[in-house]
Scaffold this motif. Structure first.
Motif, PDB file in Angstrom:
ATOM      1  N   PRO A 279       0.829  -1.208   0.000  1.00  0.00           N
ATOM      2  CA  PRO A 279       0.000   0.000   0.000  1.00  0.00           C
ATOM      3  C   PRO A 279       0.863   1.259   0.000  1.00  0.00           C
ATOM      4  O   PRO A 279       2.065   1.208   0.304  1.00  0.00           O
ATOM      5  N   ASP A 280       0.253   2.392  -0.328  1.00  0.00           N
ATOM      6  CA  ASP A 280       0.998   3.647  -0.304  1.00  0.00           C
ATOM      7  C   ASP A 280       1.076   4.184   1.125  1.00  0.00           C
ATOM      8  O   ASP A 280       0.648   3.525   2.077  1.00  0.00           O
ATOM      9  N   GLN A 281       1.606   5.376   1.285  1.00  0.00           N
ATOM     10  CA  GLN A 281       1.799   5.949   2.617  1.00  0.00           C
ATOM     11  C   GLN A 281       0.493   6.197   3.348  1.00  0.00           C
ATOM     12  O   GLN A 281       0.473   6.310   4.578  1.00  0.00           O
ATOM     13  N   ASP A 282      -0.603   6.280   2.606  1.00  0.00           N
ATOM     14  CA  ASP A 282      -1.922   6.497   3.211  1.00  0.00           C
ATOM     15  C   ASP A 282      -2.683   5.190   3.409  1.00  0.00           C
ATOM     16  O   ASP A 282      -3.898   5.198   3.602  1.00  0.00           O
ATOM     17  N   ASN A 283      -1.949   4.062   3.340  1.00  0.00           N
ATOM     18  CA  ASN A 283      -2.556   2.734   3.491  1.00  0.00           C
ATOM     19  C   ASN A 283      -3.660   2.486   2.464  1.00  0.00           C
ATOM     20  O   ASN A 283      -4.703   1.920   2.773  1.00  0.00           O
ATOM     21  N   LYS A 284      -3.386   2.898   1.253  1.00  0.00           N
ATOM     22  CA  LYS A 284      -4.334   2.700   0.155  1.00  0.00           C
ATOM     23  C   LYS A 284      -3.693   1.820  -0.905  1.00  0.00           C
ATOM     24  O   LYS A 284      -2.525   2.007  -1.262  1.00  0.00           O
ATOM     25  N   LEU A 285      -4.468   0.840  -1.406  1.00  0.00           N
ATOM     26  CA  LEU A 285      -3.998  -0.034  -2.476  1.00  0.00           C
ATOM     27  C   LEU A 285      -4.540   0.449  -3.811  1.00  0.00           C
ATOM     28  O   LEU A 285      -5.662   0.953  -3.890  1.00  0.00           O
ATOM     29  N   ASN A 286      -3.754   0.257  -4.859  1.00  0.00           N
ATOM     30  CA  ASN A 286      -4.184   0.728  -6.189  1.00  0.00           C
ATOM     31  C   ASN A 286      -4.999  -0.333  -6.914  1.00  0.00           C
ATOM     32  O   ASN A 286      -4.849  -0.528  -8.122  1.00  0.00           O
ATOM     33  N   MET A 287      -5.861  -1.018  -6.168  1.00  0.00           N
ATOM     34  CA  MET A 287      -6.736  -2.041  -6.747  1.00  0.00           C
ATOM     35  C   MET A 287      -7.937  -2.251  -5.841  1.00  0.00           C
ATOM     36  O   MET A 287      -7.932  -1.837  -4.676  1.00  0.00           O
ATOM     37  N   SER A 288      -8.949  -2.910  -6.384  1.00  0.00           N
ATOM     38  CA  SER A 288     -10.130  -3.253  -5.581  1.00  0.00           C
ATOM     39  C   SER A 288      -9.861  -4.514  -4.780  1.00  0.00           C
ATOM     40  O   SER A 288      -8.925  -5.267  -5.076  1.00  0.00           O
ATOM     41  N   TRP A 289     -10.694  -4.748  -3.777  1.00  0.00           N
ATOM     42  CA  TRP A 289     -10.543  -5.962  -2.966  1.00  0.00           C
ATOM     43  C   TRP A 289     -10.744  -7.228  -3.806  1.00  0.00           C
ATOM     44  O   TRP A 289      -9.947  -8.176  -3.678  1.00  0.00           O
ATOM     45  N   PRO A 290     -11.756  -7.306  -4.685  1.00  0.00           N
ATOM     46  CA  PRO A 290     -11.902  -8.522  -5.503  1.00  0.00           C
ATOM     47  C   PRO A 290     -10.689  -8.777  -6.390  1.00  0.00           C
ATOM     48  O   PRO A 290     -10.275  -9.927  -6.554  1.00  0.00           O
ATOM     49  N   LYS A 291     -10.120  -7.727  -6.950  1.00  0.00           N
ATOM     50  CA  LYS A 291      -8.949  -7.913  -7.803  1.00  0.00           C
ATOM     51  C   LYS A 291      -7.762  -8.406  -6.985  1.00  0.00           C
ATOM     52  O   LYS A 291      -6.964  -9.238  -7.451  1.00  0.00           O
ATOM     53  N   LEU A 292      -7.634  -7.922  -5.755  1.00  0.00           N
ATOM     54  CA  LEU A 292      -6.576  -8.405  -4.861  1.00  0.00           C
ATOM     55  C   LEU A 292      -6.665  -9.911  -4.680  1.00  0.00           C
ATOM     56  O   LEU A 292      -5.649 -10.618  -4.722  1.00  0.00           O
ATOM     57  N   GLN A 293      -7.878 -10.416  -4.471  1.00  0.00           N
ATOM     58  CA  GLN A 293      -8.050 -11.849  -4.240  1.00  0.00           C
ATOM     59  C   GLN A 293      -7.644 -12.671  -5.459  1.00  0.00           C
ATOM     60  O   GLN A 293      -7.055 -13.755  -5.336  1.00  0.00           O
ATOM     61  N   LEU A 294      -7.934 -12.165  -6.652  1.00  0.00           N
ATOM     62  CA  LEU A 294      -7.568 -12.882  -7.869  1.00  0.00           C
ATOM     63  C   LEU A 294      -6.061 -12.831  -8.134  1.00  0.00           C
ATOM     64  O   LEU A 294      -5.489 -13.774  -8.669  1.00  0.00           O
ATOM     65  N   LEU A 295      -5.428 -11.754  -7.732  1.00  0.00           N
ATOM     66  CA  LEU A 295      -3.994 -11.602  -7.966  1.00  0.00           C
ATOM     67  C   LEU A 295      -3.136 -12.336  -6.940  1.00  0.00           C
ATOM     68  O   LEU A 295      -1.938 -12.498  -7.148  1.00  0.00           O
ATOM     69  N   THR A 296      -3.751 -12.765  -5.841  1.00  0.00           N
ATOM     70  CA  THR A 296      -2.970 -13.369  -4.754  1.00  0.00           C
ATOM     71  C   THR A 296      -3.323 -14.825  -4.496  1.00  0.00           C
ATOM     72  O   THR A 296      -2.883 -15.398  -3.494  1.00  0.00           O
ATOM     73  N   SER A 297      -4.097 -15.441  -5.381  1.00  0.00           N
ATOM     74  CA  SER A 297      -4.533 -16.821  -5.144  1.00  0.00           C
ATOM     75  C   SER A 297      -4.332 -17.682  -6.385  1.00  0.00           C
ATOM     76  O   SER A 297      -4.598 -17.240  -7.508  1.00  0.00           O
ATOM     77  N   ILE A 298      -3.894 -18.908  -6.137  1.00  0.00           N
ATOM     78  CA  ILE A 298      -3.747 -19.903  -7.199  1.00  0.00           C
ATOM     79  C   ILE A 298      -4.745 -21.035  -6.960  1.00  0.00           C
ATOM     80  O   ILE A 298      -4.833 -21.565  -5.851  1.00  0.00           O
ATOM     81  N   ASP A 299      -5.496 -21.399  -7.990  1.00  0.00           N
ATOM     82  CA  ASP A 299      -6.393 -22.557  -7.914  1.00  0.00           C
ATOM     83  C   ASP A 299      -5.800 -23.705  -8.715  1.00  0.00           C
ATOM     84  O   ASP A 299      -5.106 -23.472  -9.714  1.00  0.00           O
ATOM     85  N   TYR A 300      -6.060 -24.924  -8.278  1.00  0.00           N
ATOM     86  CA  TYR A 300      -5.624 -26.082  -9.059  1.00  0.00           C
ATOM     87  C   TYR A 300      -6.789 -27.065  -9.187  1.00  0.00           C
ATOM     88  O   TYR A 300      -7.453 -27.386  -8.222  1.00  0.00           O
ATOM     89  N   HIS A 301      -7.034 -27.476 -10.422  1.00  0.00           N
ATOM     90  CA  HIS A 301      -8.144 -28.392 -10.731  1.00  0.00           C
ATOM     91  C   HIS A 301      -9.423 -27.935 -10.014  1.00  0.00           C
ATOM     92  O   HIS A 301     -10.072 -28.705  -9.314  1.00  0.00           O
ATOM     93  N   ALA A 302      -9.785 -26.685 -10.209  1.00  0.00           N
ATOM     94  CA  ALA A 302     -10.866 -26.064  -9.437  1.00  0.00           C
ATOM     95  C   ALA A 302     -12.210 -26.774  -9.579  1.00  0.00           C
ATOM     96  O   ALA A 302     -13.013 -26.784  -8.650  1.00  0.00           O
TER      97      ALA A 302
END
Length: 381
Positions: A279-302
């Motif tokens: 996050p930036d100095q103001d504790n803000k991320l440059n993405m939405s919460w749903p996008k965060l979940q997709l960028l930080t998770s790997i699925d296998y044989h879902a």
């Protein structure tokens, strides 16, 4: 009433973490439409988002196997049978955690809030771990701020492993991808003996601090003693095999559980494909919460029904993070909707074979042990 509320507040768990803000982006529209279509699916089918008949069967099956294998273990007539039933019981308890405890922690194993809490507390505390502490940390930290150091409690700052860019790079880290499997053997023993105990003294490898309320401290100690009692002391007292045989079974059981646990969950967020946003100095991320979940998770044989049944939906981790209010037994039916909407909104949904996800995990360890900075690989689905 005010005094009672104040007392309850004092007894609530204090998680010292950075609370972040998100922006709106294509992930926001994706998430809105996803929830609308999921709601429509359950209305059309007449089903509840919580567990159905299949889930009830799993609850009785796994708890029944826990009791059965323990009874067979504690009445064994040979060391071979003792080890076999001890390890089968350990496997059954782990599958209970995957399939029942986790959904119950999110309040979706069954419809009743009371029974969800009871199932979660019973299955978790009887493993010698504190259900309340894990539940709060999991729901209010890991699910909210996945893979973000200082906000996600599952982001470690362990000197033996380099998992974040903020950790200093040591010479021995270049070998962590080789010694990791050995250290993974001790995951559950560390959790049982040290992880929560260190939290009592405000010491932890976690990147956020947790203060445990006094009543939960008492429970933590009682259940750990109870666990040692029925897993070590009682078998030594009732069976003629001696303390060394029992202690070896206890350790072997934890080694196997640890490897399976890390093998199932470790590949989901520790991969050279996933992001570790800052996050930036103001504790803000440059993405939405749903996008965060997709960028930080790997699925296998879902969409695998076998893995869904066996692992309680943990193989569809991104789906779970975005839809924690849906029981895992519904995942195979709603994942096609999930995938179609991600594609429609031009969002990257990372799904691969298990062998690919495991390879990616060890590439991540190797990269973090040799490079100051981590540049995630581009996923080509």
């Amino acid at each position: 009433m005010v005094a009672q509320a104040a007392n309850r507040l004092k007894e609530s768990i204090n998680i010292k973490m950075n609370k972040l803000r998100f922006i709106k982006d294509e992930g926001s529209e994706f998430y809105k439409e996803l929830n609308e279509q999921i709601e429509q699916y359950f209305i059309q089918t007449g089903m509840k988002k919580t567990g159905n008949t299949k889930m009830f069967f799993k609850i009785f099956l796994y708890f029944g196997l826990d009791i059965l294998f323990y009874a067979l273990m504690i009445t064994s007539h040979s060391p071979f049978a003792f080890y076999a039933f001890y390890l089968l019981m350990g496997l059954s308890v782990l599958l209970t955690a995957f399939n029942v405890s986790h959904d119950a922690a999110h309040g979706v194993a069954v419809k009743s809030k009371f029974w969800n809490q009871l199932l979660f507390s019973l299955s978790f505390n009887l493993q010698g771990n504190n259900a309340y502490v894990w539940g709060k940390n999991h729901n209010e930290s890991h699910h909210l701020y996945t893979n973000i150091e200082g906000s996600d409690i599952d982001v470690l700052n362990n000197p033996l492993f380099r998992m974040t860019e903020s950790q200093p790079l040591k010479g021995y880290h270049r070998y962590q991808f080789m010694y990791a499997p050995f250290l993974y053997l001790f995951y559950s023993i560390n959790w049982f003996f040290f992880r929560e105990t260190l939290m009592l003294f405000n010491l932890s490898s976690r990147t956020i601090k947790v203060e445990i309320p006094s009543i939960e401290v008492v429970k933590l100690v009682i259940y750990k003693l109870l666990y040692i009692g029925y897993m070590i002391v009682l078998p030594i007292y009732l069976l003629p095999f001696g303390w060394a045989v029992v202690l070896m079974a206890f350790l072997l059981n934890h080694f196997i559980i640890s490897l399976l646990f890390v093998a199932v969950l470790g590949v989901a967020h520790l991969s050279d494909y996933v992001s570790h946003p800052v996050p930036d100095q103001d504790n803000k991320l440059n993405m939405s919460w749903p996008k965060l979940q997709l960028l930080t998770s790997i699925d296998y044989h879902a969409e695998s029904k076998f893995l869904n049944w066996t692992l309680g939906g943990f193989n569809a981790h991104a789906v779970h993070h975005l839809l924690p209010n849906v029981c895992h037994v519904h995942y195979p039916d709603i994942i096609p909707v999930f995938k179609a909407l991600a594609k429609k909104h031009k969002l990257t949904y990372m799904e691969m074979s298990y062998s690919e996800s495991l390879t990616s995990h060890f590439r991540f360890l190797k990269m973090m042990g040799r490079n100051e900075h981590l540049i995630p690989m581009r996923y080509e689905g």
